[in-house]
Write an enzyme that holds these catalytic residues in place. Sequence first.
Site, short mmCIF file in Angstrom:
data_model
loop_
_atom_site.label_atom_id
_atom_site.label_comp_id
_atom_site.label_asym_id
_atom_site.label_seq_id
_atom_site.Cartn_x
_atom_site.Cartn_y
_atom_site.Cartn_z
N GLY A 166 0.80 -1.20 0.00
CA GLY A 166 0.00 0.00 0.00
C GLY A 166 0.83 1.25 0.00
O GLY A 166 2.03 1.23 0.31
N ASP B 236 5.70 -6.30 6.20
CA ASP B 236 5.33 -4.90 5.98
C ASP B 236 5.98 -4.43 4.68
O ASP B 236 7.18 -4.17 4.66
CB ASP B 236 5.82 -4.08 7.18
CG ASP B 236 5.69 -2.58 6.98
OD1 ASP B 236 5.00 -2.16 6.04
OD2 ASP B 236 6.30 -1.84 7.76
N LYS C 77 0.34 0.13 6.80
CA LYS C 77 0.97 -1.18 6.66
C LYS C 77 1.67 -1.65 7.94
O LYS C 77 1.48 -2.79 8.37
CB LYS C 77 1.99 -1.14 5.50
CG LYS C 77 1.38 -0.85 4.15
CD LYS C 77 2.44 -0.77 3.07
CE LYS C 77 3.44 0.33 3.31
NZ LYS C 77 2.83 1.68 3.33
N ASP D 182 8.86 -2.65 -4.54
CA ASP D 182 10.13 -1.97 -4.79
C ASP D 182 10.34 -1.73 -6.28
O ASP D 182 10.77 -0.66 -6.69
CB ASP D 182 11.29 -2.81 -4.24
CG ASP D 182 11.45 -2.67 -2.74
OD1 ASP D 182 10.89 -1.72 -2.17
OD2 ASP D 182 12.13 -3.51 -2.14
#
Length: 214
Positions: free
Chosen positions: A10, A81, A16, A87
């Site tokens: 998110g 998390d 998160k 990424d």
Amino acid sequence: MAKHLVLVAGNIGAGKTTLTERIGARLGWWTGYESVTDNPYLSDFYGDMHAWSFHLQVFFLGHRADQYLEASRDSRSAILDRSIYEDAHIFARALHHMGNLGERDYLAYRRLFEVVVNGLPRPDLLIYLKAPVPVLMDRIRKRARNMETGITPDYLSLLDSFYSEWLGAFDLCPVLTIQTGDLDFAHHPDHLDLVVQRIQDKLAGKEVMDLTQK
């Protein structure tokens, strides 16, 4: 009980870390968090994003891959998390889009990313936390992290659009979308109860509606 690998994804400020903490504590799961305080590149990155974007992304790639492998070795279910996939598909893409990650470095990073993720265990569930940009901005202001002072609504909106595109093609595992604008699972146990039940039902293979309201 079956062992599961659950990822929390998110935008910045979506909740998160809070959800990861609460689920880990409630269910006794192994938890993994984003490397911030011990990240050797963050301060350099915020001082000169163009010079340090590639280094930061490679560090995060290795850090998250280690997390996945550590989680797979633990006997407990795990919740992480932020996912390694964000990424590349969200943040490296945004850096490239904004001119902070050059084409050559971006392509080199993406090749390395594909090699790394192909050797990692597949997740069992992706939890996507979503909230309107004004809500995200308000949360970011309230937590007052120095490194987040430059975050703008336009940047969050850009990330939001990348999330929509990425999740539109995501097929590694089921996705549970949770609208967090009206949820406060940090302070309202009944909100956390609702989220936990949706997660458990989804992992059990039940048909579960996305959580869009309290």
